[in-house]
Design a protein around this motif. Sequence first.
Motif, short mmCIF file in Angstrom:
data_model
loop_
_atom_site.label_atom_id
_atom_site.label_comp_id
_atom_site.label_asym_id
_atom_site.label_seq_id
_atom_site.Cartn_x
_atom_site.Cartn_y
_atom_site.Cartn_z
N PHE A 29 45.98 28.92 34.83
CA PHE A 29 47.15 30.02 34.89
C PHE A 29 47.69 30.31 36.38
N HIS A 30 46.56 29.92 37.35
CA HIS A 30 46.78 30.43 38.93
C HIS A 30 47.27 29.32 39.39
N SER B 109 49.63 27.28 37.67
CA SER B 109 50.81 27.29 37.16
C SER B 109 51.84 28.00 37.97
N ILE C 30 41.08 28.36 31.62
CA ILE C 30 42.44 28.90 31.20
C ILE C 30 42.78 29.77 32.40
N VAL C 31 42.05 30.46 33.01
CA VAL C 31 42.29 31.45 34.22
C VAL C 31 42.80 30.48 35.28
N ASP D 147 52.97 35.69 34.81
CA ASP D 147 52.09 36.81 34.25
C ASP D 147 51.29 35.83 33.45
N SER D 148 49.93 36.23 32.99
CA SER D 148 49.11 35.57 32.15
C SER D 148 49.59 35.70 30.77
N LYS D 149 50.07 36.89 30.32
CA LYS D 149 50.59 36.88 28.97
C LYS D 149 51.56 35.70 28.63
N TYR E 230 53.65 30.25 36.44
CA TYR E 230 54.02 31.39 35.67
C TYR E 230 53.57 32.72 36.57
N TYR F 194 51.91 32.84 30.17
CA TYR F 194 51.31 31.55 30.21
C TYR F 194 50.67 31.41 28.97
N TYR F 195 49.98 32.34 28.53
CA TYR F 195 48.94 32.23 27.34
C TYR F 195 49.81 31.73 26.25
#
Length: 81
Positions: free
Chosen positions: A52-53, A55, A48-49, A59-61, A57, A63-64
């Motif tokens: 995220f990088h 993508s 997931i991390v 910030d990760s929140k 997005y 994105y999640y």
Amino acid sequence: MNNLDVVFVDVANFYQTFIPAWEKHLISFGIKQRNKPFCLSVSEVMTIVIAFHQSGYQDSKTYYIHFVCRYLTNKFTKLVS
């Protein structure tokens, strides 16, 4: 297999060899550590991390909440809310 599956397999293979070698080098301080069971495996979290990088997005929140929880629930069945 899509890109997310390939990343997960690579991360899982890495952690199968890394974690045992890493645990051999840990130093114990004699303090009782909590070993609460995880909902997600380390490989799932790292996948997931990494996604995220890759993508767009910021910030990760976000994105999640807006991507992982909506579109990847079939890949990660034990997501935390």
